[in-house]
Enzyme design. Structure first.
Site, PDB file in Angstrom:
ATOM      1  N   LYS A 100      -3.223   0.031  -4.433  1.00 16.02           N
ATOM      2  CA  LYS A 100      -4.333   0.763  -3.813  1.00 16.02           C
ATOM      3  C   LYS A 100      -5.657   0.448  -4.501  1.00 16.02           C
ATOM      4  CE  LYS A 100      -1.610   4.718  -2.201  1.00 16.02           C
ATOM      5  NZ  LYS A 100      -1.365   6.160  -2.384  1.00 16.02           N
ATOM      6  N   GLU A 114      10.839   3.521  -3.491  1.00 15.17           N
ATOM      7  CA  GLU A 114       9.577   3.930  -4.102  1.00 15.17           C
ATOM      8  C   GLU A 114       9.826   4.861  -5.285  1.00 15.17           C
ATOM      9  OE1 GLU A 114       5.195   4.980  -2.599  1.00 15.17           O
ATOM     10  OE2 GLU A 114       6.738   6.318  -1.789  1.00 15.17           O
ATOM     11  N   HIS A 131      24.673  -7.573  14.611  1.00 17.87           N
ATOM     12  CA  HIS A 131      24.103  -8.874  14.935  1.00 17.87           C
ATOM     13  C   HIS A 131      22.845  -9.165  14.132  1.00 17.87           C
ATOM     14  CE1 HIS A 131      27.075  -9.153  18.045  1.00 17.87           C
ATOM     15  NE2 HIS A 131      26.724  -7.945  18.467  1.00 17.87           N
TER      16      HIS A 131
END
Length: 192
Positions: A158, A17, A48
């Site tokens: 947003k 970010e 894994h």
């Protein structure tokens, strides 16, 4: 270490970010990658999940191994097993293993990694670890001349979300691309 299981999420927010930018502070295009894709997993679950890709993918991705040497809980034998697996993966990424007769078992090695050992996981050592990564992100932002602390991409999402929420709740289509309009209509059809 189970106590560090949320550390990758914190690092994603911090680095991706903060430094995920394509324009510098002067409005010029940045012509270099400005941060990595960050993911992670504690303990042997990571082996894994994505280590096959790290060992043999055509992409070469740097890895940070982080471990507290002294366990805060659990059996010492389990801690030793976890530490051995971490060291083994680090060594395997570095040295690889040549196999000319079975190419699918050939590991090129020369895959970069850092190993960060904390004597024990304490508030002090955790603070040092967080400060290390915060400083790294800040310094990279300075070097790339980007503002690590603005988030205009997030802000755009947003703004669009507020508009779309109203359209979901009021049953109206706004001006969107065909994909978003189709998805919006499907969501509304299920929310009735």
């Amino acid at each position: 270490h189970a106590c560090l299981r949320r550390l990758p999420a914190w690092m994603q927010q911090l680095d991706m970010e903060s430094n995920g930018k394509m324009v510098d502070k002067d409005g010029r295009s940045v012509n270099t990658a400005t941060g990595p894709v960050i993911f992670g997993e504690p303990g042997t679950d990571s082996q894994h999940s994505f280590f096959q890709w790290l060992h043999q993918s055509t992409d070469v991705v740097p890895v940070d191994f982080i471990a507290a040497v002294q366990p805060s809980a659990g059996a010492p034998a389990q801690q030793n097993m976890l530490l051995a697996n971490m060291l083994a993966q680090s060594e395997a990424l570095m040295t690889g293993s040549e196999n000319k007769t079975e190419p699918h078992r050939n590991f090129p090695g020369n895959r970069p990694s850092n190993t960060i050992l904390l004597d024990a996981l304490t508030p002090y050592t955790l603070g040092m670890l967080l400060a290390l990564y915060e400083h790294k992100v800040f310094v990279q932002g300075v070097i790339w001349n980007i503002n690590s602390f603005d988030q205009w991409g997030v802000e755009l999402g947003k703004v669009l979300a507020r508009k779309l929420q109203g359209e979901i709740e009021n049953g109206v289509d706004g001006a969107h691309d065909a994909s978003t309009t189709g998805l919006l209509r499907h969501i509304r059809s299920l929310c009735k």
